[in-house]
Write a protein that holds these residues in place. Structure first.
Motif, mmCIF file in Angstrom:
data_model
loop_
_atom_site.group_PDB
_atom_site.id
_atom_site.type_symbol
_atom_site.label_atom_id
_atom_site.label_comp_id
_atom_site.label_asym_id
_atom_site.label_seq_id
_atom_site.Cartn_x
_atom_site.Cartn_y
_atom_site.Cartn_z
ATOM 1 N N PRO A 261 0.811 -1.226 0.000
ATOM 2 C CA PRO A 261 0.000 0.000 0.000
ATOM 3 C C PRO A 261 0.844 1.276 0.000
ATOM 4 O O PRO A 261 0.404 2.306 -0.536
ATOM 5 N N TYR A 262 2.052 1.212 0.556
ATOM 6 C CA TYR A 262 2.900 2.412 0.603
ATOM 7 C C TYR A 262 3.434 2.747 -0.795
ATOM 8 O O TYR A 262 3.486 3.917 -1.181
ATOM 9 N N VAL A 263 3.809 1.721 -1.551
ATOM 10 C CA VAL A 263 4.284 1.971 -2.919
ATOM 11 C C VAL A 263 3.117 2.438 -3.793
ATOM 12 O O VAL A 263 3.256 3.371 -4.593
ATOM 13 N N LEU A 264 1.956 1.818 -3.597
ATOM 14 C CA LEU A 264 0.782 2.235 -4.384
ATOM 15 C C LEU A 264 0.438 3.692 -4.061
ATOM 16 O O LEU A 264 0.183 4.504 -4.967
ATOM 17 N N ALA A 265 0.451 4.046 -2.779
ATOM 18 C CA ALA A 265 0.145 5.433 -2.396
ATOM 19 C C ALA A 265 1.174 6.386 -2.998
ATOM 20 O O ALA A 265 0.834 7.468 -3.496
ATOM 21 N N PHE A 266 2.438 5.968 -2.985
ATOM 22 C CA PHE A 266 3.514 6.828 -3.489
ATOM 23 C C PHE A 266 3.356 7.068 -4.991
ATOM 24 O O PHE A 266 3.550 8.172 -5.482
ATOM 25 N N ASN A 267 2.959 6.019 -5.731
ATOM 26 C CA ASN A 267 2.955 6.109 -7.202
ATOM 27 C C ASN A 267 1.623 6.521 -7.806
ATOM 28 O O ASN A 267 1.602 6.997 -8.946
ATOM 29 N N ASP A 289 -7.823 2.874 -2.174
ATOM 30 C CA ASP A 289 -9.048 2.510 -1.439
ATOM 31 C C ASP A 289 -9.351 1.025 -1.630
ATOM 32 O O ASP A 289 -9.704 0.317 -0.679
ATOM 33 N N GLY A 290 -9.217 0.564 -2.886
ATOM 34 C CA GLY A 290 -9.533 -0.835 -3.185
ATOM 35 C C GLY A 290 -8.594 -1.778 -2.462
ATOM 36 O O GLY A 290 -9.022 -2.778 -1.868
ATOM 37 N N LEU A 291 -7.310 -1.477 -2.509
ATOM 38 C CA LEU A 291 -6.336 -2.341 -1.851
ATOM 39 C C LEU A 291 -6.568 -2.348 -0.344
ATOM 40 O O LEU A 291 -6.551 -3.418 0.295
ATOM 41 N N GLN A 292 -6.794 -1.166 0.220
ATOM 42 C CA GLN A 292 -6.961 -1.106 1.668
ATOM 43 C C GLN A 292 -8.246 -1.800 2.134
ATOM 44 O O GLN A 292 -8.259 -2.417 3.197
ATOM 45 N N GLY A 299 -7.667 -8.940 7.022
ATOM 46 C CA GLY A 299 -6.850 -8.838 8.240
ATOM 47 C C GLY A 299 -5.365 -8.933 7.923
ATOM 48 O O GLY A 299 -4.608 -9.657 8.583
ATOM 49 N N ALA A 300 -4.927 -8.177 6.912
ATOM 50 C CA ALA A 300 -3.530 -8.253 6.444
ATOM 51 C C ALA A 300 -2.561 -7.640 7.459
ATOM 52 O O ALA A 300 -2.929 -6.741 8.214
ATOM 53 N N GLY A 348 3.660 1.172 10.319
ATOM 54 C CA GLY A 348 2.264 0.848 9.981
ATOM 55 C C GLY A 348 1.418 2.110 9.933
ATOM 56 O O GLY A 348 0.217 2.077 10.216
ATOM 57 N N ALA A 349 2.027 3.245 9.545
ATOM 58 C CA ALA A 349 1.310 4.531 9.487
ATOM 59 C C ALA A 349 0.394 4.574 8.261
ATOM 60 O O ALA A 349 0.434 3.679 7.411
ATOM 61 N N ARG A 350 -0.406 5.633 8.166
ATOM 62 C CA ARG A 350 -1.359 5.735 7.051
ATOM 63 C C ARG A 350 -0.617 5.884 5.717
ATOM 64 O O ARG A 350 0.115 6.856 5.517
ATOM 65 N N PRO A 351 -0.827 4.956 4.750
ATOM 66 C CA PRO A 351 -0.167 5.090 3.448
ATOM 67 C C PRO A 351 -0.599 6.359 2.709
ATOM 68 O O PRO A 351 0.181 6.947 1.960
ATOM 69 N N GLU A 352 -1.851 6.795 2.946
ATOM 70 C CA GLU A 352 -2.395 7.973 2.245
ATOM 71 C C GLU A 352 -1.468 9.169 2.393
ATOM 72 O O GLU A 352 -1.394 10.023 1.511
#
Ligand code: NAD
Length: 355
Positions: A261-267, A289-292, A299-300, A348-352
């Motif tokens: 999710p962090y790479v997706l948020a970044f890109n 949103d979909g991934l999260q 429960g990832a 584990g912070a917010r990827p957004e």
């Protein structure tokens, strides 16, 4: 205008529930193998036992370890040479097929892969070996398994946590393929179909772990993801995870599940068309949103600190990732950006907040 250069790798795929041992027997006969080496972390695995009864392999090799330590690779190569092995069958996750690939790399002996996770290594010509805490990867068609035998009853025994992490590892292949160095319309189409399959399949087996159709759909998604990844190459996400796995011996699937999710948020803002297609595949307003939503449903795992990665490792990890990150990444990658990404993933912070 379409203008691209795509290579499709040649491989036989046999798919069928409860068919693994039979398909292995047929494949060994078809290839006329005389000296068989079975590679699996467990000699007790029912498929290994069945293969032993039917085919009497010359060796059943069980010294399998994550990330293929060089010592294990050398020992397995010596065993293969000493016994004049002419076919290998790997039964297991990415670690089992990874060891078979290390043997194939130096001996050219073909592999029949029977996957029991969603790691997808069976569908790629990528090998990886770890030496002195550094994982080296390379591409060589000699390591591409000649045949893959999928049997959805085999992933049914995965513990729930590993099933989720491994499924998200597969999802990472698709998402990273959307902007990896050799991304093209063919591998993007496979990747999008894979996201749909993985979302449906993982949700189904989360609701009912005995749902065989859900396991089959997840395996199909894992295969399509791996084919897309093999074709598109390693993007930013895979470069980060390979460094983390090799340098800090982090668990492979969990690391992918956490970092994605962090790479997706970044890109995602810099790759609008890819992100829009990913969002559609998730049936969500945005890709993230979909991934999260999927990650929450399953429960990832969500923090690298829970995997043994230390805050004090972040600076070194950023330094190691920086030179291997593809220059074609949709958003320019700096040392500061990598440090912020790894710090957020560690906590584990917010990827957004990386968007
Ligand atoms: P793994 O193969 O290490 O398996 C994880 C654990 O799950 C092991 O203890 C294994 O014995 C157990 N396990 C496997 N299948 C099971 C099942 N069906 N039921 C119960 N237990 C089961 O983990 P992985 O995530 O599959 O593979 C990780 C390795 O694969 C890493 O080294 C990674 O780098 C490599 N990999 C390589 C590629 C590539 O293209 N070269 C792609 C993906 C992964």
């Amino acid at each position: 205008m379409l203008d691209f250069d795509h290579t499709t790798l040649g491989q036989r795929v046999l798919f069928g529930a409860d068919r693994a041992a039979d398909n292995a027997r047929l494949e060994v006969a078809r290839r006329g193998a005389r000296s068989l080496m079975v590679i699996s972390s467990s000699a007790e695995h029912p498929v290994v036992q069945q293969i032993c009864r039917d085919l009497q392999p010359t060796i059943v090799y069980t010294d399998v370890a994550p990330h293929v330590p060089i010592g294990n690779a050398e020992a397995a190569r010596a065993a293969a040479r000493n016994h004049h092995i002419d076919l290998m069958i790997s039964v297991g996750g990415g670690s089992a097929v990874g060891l078979a690939k290390a043997v194939a790399l130096s001996t050219g002996v073909p592999i029949v892969a029977i996957p029991t996770t969603y790691a997808g290594s069976e569908a790629t010509n990528v090998w990886g070996i770890t030496e002195n805490h550094r994982k080296t990867t390379g591409v060589d068609d000699a390591v591409l398994p000649a045949t893959v035998i999928y049997d959805a009853t085999l992933t049914a025994t995965l513990p729930a946590e590993l099933s989720v992490a491994s499924g998200l590892n597969a999802l990472a292949h698709s998402i990273d393929a959307m902007w990896a160095p050799r991304t093209d319309p063919i591998n993007q189409t496979l990747a999008i179909e894979a996201i749909t399959d993985l979302t449906a399949g993982l949700s189904a087996i989360h609701t009912d772990p005995t749902d065989l159709a859900g396991h089959e759909r997840t395996l199909m998604g894992a295969y399509l993801s791996a084919v897309a990844f093999a074709s598109a190459g390693s993007g930013m996400h895979h470069k980060i995870c390979h460094v983390l796995g090799g340098a800090y011996n982090l668990p492979h699937a969990q690391t992918h599940a956490i970092v994605l999710p962090y790479v997706l948020a970044f890109n995602q803002r810099a790759a609008r068309s890819a992100a829009a297609r990913i969002a559609d595949a998730f049936d969500a307003p945005t890709a993230l949103d979909g991934l999260q939503a999927l990650r929450t449903r399953l429960g990832a795992p969500h923090a690298l600190r829970d995997t043994g990665f230390r805050k004090s490792d972040i600076a070194e990890a950023a330094e190691l990732v920086l030179p291997v990150t593809p220059p074609s990444n949709p958003r320019p990658v700096t040392r500061e950006a990598l440090t912020a990404l790894l710090t957020a993933a560690w906590a584990g912070a917010r990827p957004e907040d990386l968007s």
